[in-house]
Structure formats: C-alpha cells, structure tokens
Design a protein around this motif. Structure first.
Motif, PDB file in Angstrom:
ATOM      1  N   LEU A  57       1.208   5.724  10.068  1.00  0.00           N
ATOM      2  CA  LEU A  57      -0.058   5.822  10.794  1.00  0.00           C
ATOM      3  C   LEU A  57      -0.852   7.036  10.335  1.00  0.00           C
ATOM      4  CD1 LEU A  57      -2.023   5.213  13.176  1.00  0.00           C
ATOM      5  CD2 LEU A  57      -0.450   6.508  14.642  1.00  0.00           C
ATOM      6  N   LEU A  61      -4.449   7.057   8.330  1.00  0.00           N
ATOM      7  CA  LEU A  61      -5.625   7.732   8.884  1.00  0.00           C
ATOM      8  C   LEU A  61      -6.185   8.764   7.915  1.00  0.00           C
ATOM      9  CD1 LEU A  61      -4.573   8.223  12.625  1.00  0.00           C
ATOM     10  CD2 LEU A  61      -6.306   6.664  11.721  1.00  0.00           C
ATOM     11  N   VAL A  81     -11.409   7.197  17.545  1.00  0.00           N
ATOM     12  CA  VAL A  81     -10.191   6.414  17.440  1.00  0.00           C
ATOM     13  C   VAL A  81      -9.107   7.158  16.667  1.00  0.00           C
ATOM     14  CG1 VAL A  81     -10.971   5.205  15.353  1.00  0.00           C
ATOM     15  CG2 VAL A  81      -9.288   4.130  16.844  1.00  0.00           C
ATOM     16  N   MET A  85      -5.478   7.899  18.408  1.00  0.00           N
ATOM     17  CA  MET A  85      -4.207   7.369  17.904  1.00  0.00           C
ATOM     18  C   MET A  85      -3.220   8.484  17.589  1.00  0.00           C
ATOM     19  SD  MET A  85      -4.988   3.981  15.620  1.00  0.00           S
ATOM     20  CE  MET A  85      -6.271   4.644  14.572  1.00  0.00           C
ATOM     21  N   PRO A 199     -13.642   0.244  14.693  1.00  0.00           N
ATOM     22  CA  PRO A 199     -12.383   0.906  15.056  1.00  0.00           C
ATOM     23  C   PRO A 199     -11.272  -0.075  15.408  1.00  0.00           C
ATOM     24  CG  PRO A 199     -14.240   1.975  16.130  1.00  0.00           C
ATOM     25  CD  PRO A 199     -14.769   0.731  15.490  1.00  0.00           C
ATOM     26  N   THR A 203      -7.700  -0.313  13.469  1.00  0.00           N
ATOM     27  CA  THR A 203      -6.434  -0.129  14.189  1.00  0.00           C
ATOM     28  C   THR A 203      -5.488  -1.294  13.931  1.00  0.00           C
ATOM     29  OG1 THR A 203      -7.587   1.096  15.934  1.00  0.00           O
ATOM     30  CG2 THR A 203      -5.399   0.250  16.457  1.00  0.00           C
ATOM     31  N   LEU A 207      -1.798  -1.219  11.975  1.00  0.00           N
ATOM     32  CA  LEU A 207      -0.614  -1.766  12.639  1.00  0.00           C
ATOM     33  C   LEU A 207       0.064  -2.812  11.770  1.00  0.00           C
ATOM     34  CD1 LEU A 207       1.166  -1.785  15.105  1.00  0.00           C
ATOM     35  CD2 LEU A 207      -0.441  -3.332  16.228  1.00  0.00           C
ATOM     36  N   LEU A 237      -0.458   0.861  19.871  1.00  0.00           N
ATOM     37  CA  LEU A 237      -1.517   0.520  18.920  1.00  0.00           C
ATOM     38  C   LEU A 237      -2.046  -0.896  19.158  1.00  0.00           C
ATOM     39  CD1 LEU A 237      -0.054   2.055  15.636  1.00  0.00           C
ATOM     40  CD2 LEU A 237      -1.732   3.053  17.198  1.00  0.00           C
ATOM     41  N   ALA A 240      -4.411  -0.741  21.971  1.00  0.00           N
ATOM     42  CA  ALA A 240      -5.669  -0.088  21.586  1.00  0.00           C
ATOM     43  C   ALA A 240      -6.608  -1.081  20.909  1.00  0.00           C
ATOM     44  CB  ALA A 240      -5.383   1.092  20.663  1.00  0.00           C
ATOM     45  N   ALA A 241      -6.063  -1.873  19.973  1.00  0.00           N
ATOM     46  CA  ALA A 241      -6.897  -2.871  19.295  1.00  0.00           C
ATOM     47  C   ALA A 241      -7.431  -3.891  20.292  1.00  0.00           C
ATOM     48  CB  ALA A 241      -6.087  -3.561  18.202  1.00  0.00           C
TER      49      ALA A 241
END
Length: 386
Positions: A57, A61, A81, A85, A199, A203, A207, A237, A240-241
C-alpha cells in the motif's frame, strides 16, 4: 488506464517481494498460528502477512504521488485519500500485530476498527448521500452519515475477518471484489465521458494489487497467513472504496435510461461480499442460538462445510472464488449494459452449471480411483527406524 496498471503492478510487486522477509520476521517475533481443532493447517504457520500488504500500500501510494495525474487525486478537495489510507491503515495494522502476536480481546479490536473509521471521517471519507428510488440522492447529515460510515467500515472488516479460514480465501475474495469495484467505476466513467481518475478507483486498484501480490505466498499450501493484520487492512480498504463510490455518479449525467448504475455502489459490495457476509451472519446466529458469544470460534463456516462435502482444500477455495466472481461480474455487467435479459440468462446458466459441478465433483473424485486403479495392493507395514 496506464497509471492504474502501474499502481497495481507496484502494489503487487512490493507485496510479493516483502512477504518472505515478513515471514522470517514473524517466525523470529513469535507470531505463528499453532494448529487448532477448527483449523485446516497442521503445522505452525507464520502470521503478519498484512505487514507486507501494508508495505505494498505504501509503495503504491508513493508511486501514485509521483504521477502528476494521481497527485491531485490523492488530495482531491475535502478528501485526502492518501493520508486517510496511511493513518487508518497504520492504526489497524498495529492492532492486528498485537492480536497476531499476543492475542487481543474482541472489544479492543472493535475499538481499533471504530477509530480507523473515525480517521476516515476526519479525512473526508464519509457517506454524504444515498440513492433513492426516484433517482434523487438523499443527503445525509452528520448525525446519520457518521454512524452509517462507521457501521460500513466495521461490518466490512469483520466480514473479511470471518472468511479468512482457508489458504488464499480472503485474499482472493477481496481481490475479486476490488476488481469488480474498479471495473464498475472505470467502465461507467469511460462510457459516460467522465473523469476516470478518482480516489475510489485508485483505492480499488491498490487493493487489487496487494491481494494479487500476497496470494502466491498464501495459496494452498500457505507459507504465511495474512493474520488479523492483513484481513482487517484489506477489509478497511474495501470499505473505503465502497464509501467513496456511493453517490459518486450523478444520475443526471448518466442519464434517465440507466438508473441501475446509480444504485450500484450501495449494492455492489454487499453483493460481491455476499459469501463472507452470509458466513458472518450465519456464524453470529449459530453461536448466539447456542448460548455462546458471537465471537466464539467454531468449525462450521461455509468453507468448512465444503471440505466436509469432499472437496479438496484448493477446490473449496476455487468454488468460493467462482461464486463471488459470478455475482460480481453479473452486477458489473448490469451496470454498464442495457441487456438485462442477456446478463440474467447467462448468469442463471452459469450458476446452474456451477451447482452441478460443485455437487458432482466430490462423487466423481471418490469413484475415479476405484475404476482407474487396479487391484488394491496389500497393505505395507510402516517403515521402522533401525
């Protein structure tokens, strides 16, 4: 699409390369899963695979922040975002490490999950609206949006945690779910001429990458488990998505002919996560009905029942992949095409074939050795050391 493919590749590669080092660290640290009555593994297996996933991750990023197109996406408007995360993922990983090494009670893990959801909310990841049957979104004030966001995060994390019982199961199921979210968001943006850099799509792409990078080490026979460190992270995650996709597409832009895609964010994740959610609900009902804690472990999950039917470990996992993939692909197909009868017919045919194969495969497997093999060889005494 090239930016997304690069992000997925980096996440997968970093996760894959970090996993052997994390495995050695887990052995040294003493974070190993000893075999229990309800487990399917027979030897102590290192945990903490979620550390490698978190590394994937972070790597993804960093690469995304270096791309001009994604630099704005990571801090778009009121939603940061990237920071969300890293902070929430870091917190959930710390809770997972403590649980994988020393064991943490359910209340402490729940508090950590709520705190991670709180970080999401502070960074702007929150449910602000919900689709309604008339096509107009329902605005959610903080009094409703905040607790609903916390519920979605905690429920998704625990659904993934519940299904993490077979080698490669959780990583594969969540990877399929993330692929469905990514496909839905990208294809719908593409067909309607909307921006594809969002975003939520980023994400989902990250993932997909970390699940793909970890799966080669975790598929049967697993050399390392993701542990609660990993299952809680990928569940976080995934939530979040889901939250960021809800209400992202305006029905006025999509068009009145296609109201179904407007409902997809709120339907897609419960649908693709139907297997773990159903398993979680059945487990809670079963345990409370027996007068036990809903968090008390047992060996009656769906994947355990597949093993009892006679399926091998790998086949049971592949069956779970099949059903999740079928549901996910069907819903994505319905969201990007107007051929509802065609998608429904194909789904029904494939589902019927899947049920037939699932029931018949163990019987064929049991019968094949008797027909294929010759007369049974006389039993040999085990070798005795001199």
């Amino acid at each position: 699409m090239r930016e997304y493919l690069l992000t997925i590749l980096v996440a997968a590669l970093v996760t894959y390369l970090l996993t052997p080092a994390v495995r050695r660290f887990a052995v040294w640290f003493g974070a190993q899963a000893a075999p229990r009555d309800r487990d399917v593994h027979t030897i102590p297996t290192p945990r903490l695979g979620g550390l490698a996933m978190f590394g994937g991750l972070v790597g993804a990023l960093i690469v995304a922040a270096g791309l001009p197109a994604f630099r704005k996406v990571l801090a778009a408007g009121d939603v940061n975002v990237g920071r969300a995360m890293l902070l929430s993922g870091g917190l959930i990983v710390l809770v997972g490490i403590a649980d994988d090494r020393w064991g943490v009670d359910a209340l402490t893990k729940f508090a950590g999950q709520v705190a991670a959801a709180g970080i999401f909310i502070m960074q702007g990841i929150q449910l602000y609206q919900l689709p309604m049957p008339n096509g107009e979104p329902l605005a959610l004030p903080p009094a409703y949006g905040v607790p609903l966001t916390v519920f979605v995060v905690v429920a998704t994390i625990n659904a993934v945690n519940f299904i993490d019982g077979l080698d490669g199961l959780a990583a594969g199921v969540v990877g399929i779910a993330a692929s469905a979210l990514f496909s839905y968001a990208y294809l719908l943006s593409y067909t309607n001429g909307l921006t594809k850099l969002t975003p939520a799509t980023l994400t989902a792409a990250i993932l997909v990458g970390i699940c793909a990078g970890f799966l080669p080490h975790n598929f049967n026979p697993a050399r390392i488990f993701m542990g609660d460190t990993g299952s809680m992270l990928i569940g976080l995650l995934l939530s979040a998505a889901t939250i960021m996709l809800t209400g992202q597409f305006d029905p006025a832009v999509i068009g009145s002919y296609a109201q179904f895609p407007f409902w997809m964010p709120i339907l897609l994740v419960p649908a693709v996560a139907l297997v773990p959610f159903l398993d979680m609900l059945l487990a809670v009902w079963r345990r409370t009905n027996q007068g036990r804690s809903p968090f008390a472990p047992d060996k009656q999950h769906l994947h355990h029942r597949l093993l009892e039917l006679g399926h091998s470990h790998r086949r049971a996992v592949l069956i779970m992949y099949f059903w999740v993939g079928l549901i996910a692909s069907s819903l994505v197909g319905l969201s990007v095409t107007n051929s509802v009868p065609l998608v429904s017919s194909v789904t029904l045919v494939v589902a019927v074939l899947g049920v037939v194969v699932m029931i018949a495969a163990p019987r064929v497997r049991r019968r094949t050795p008797r027909h294929a093999a010759g007369p049974a060889a006389p039993a040999q005494r085990p070798h005795q050391p001199v």
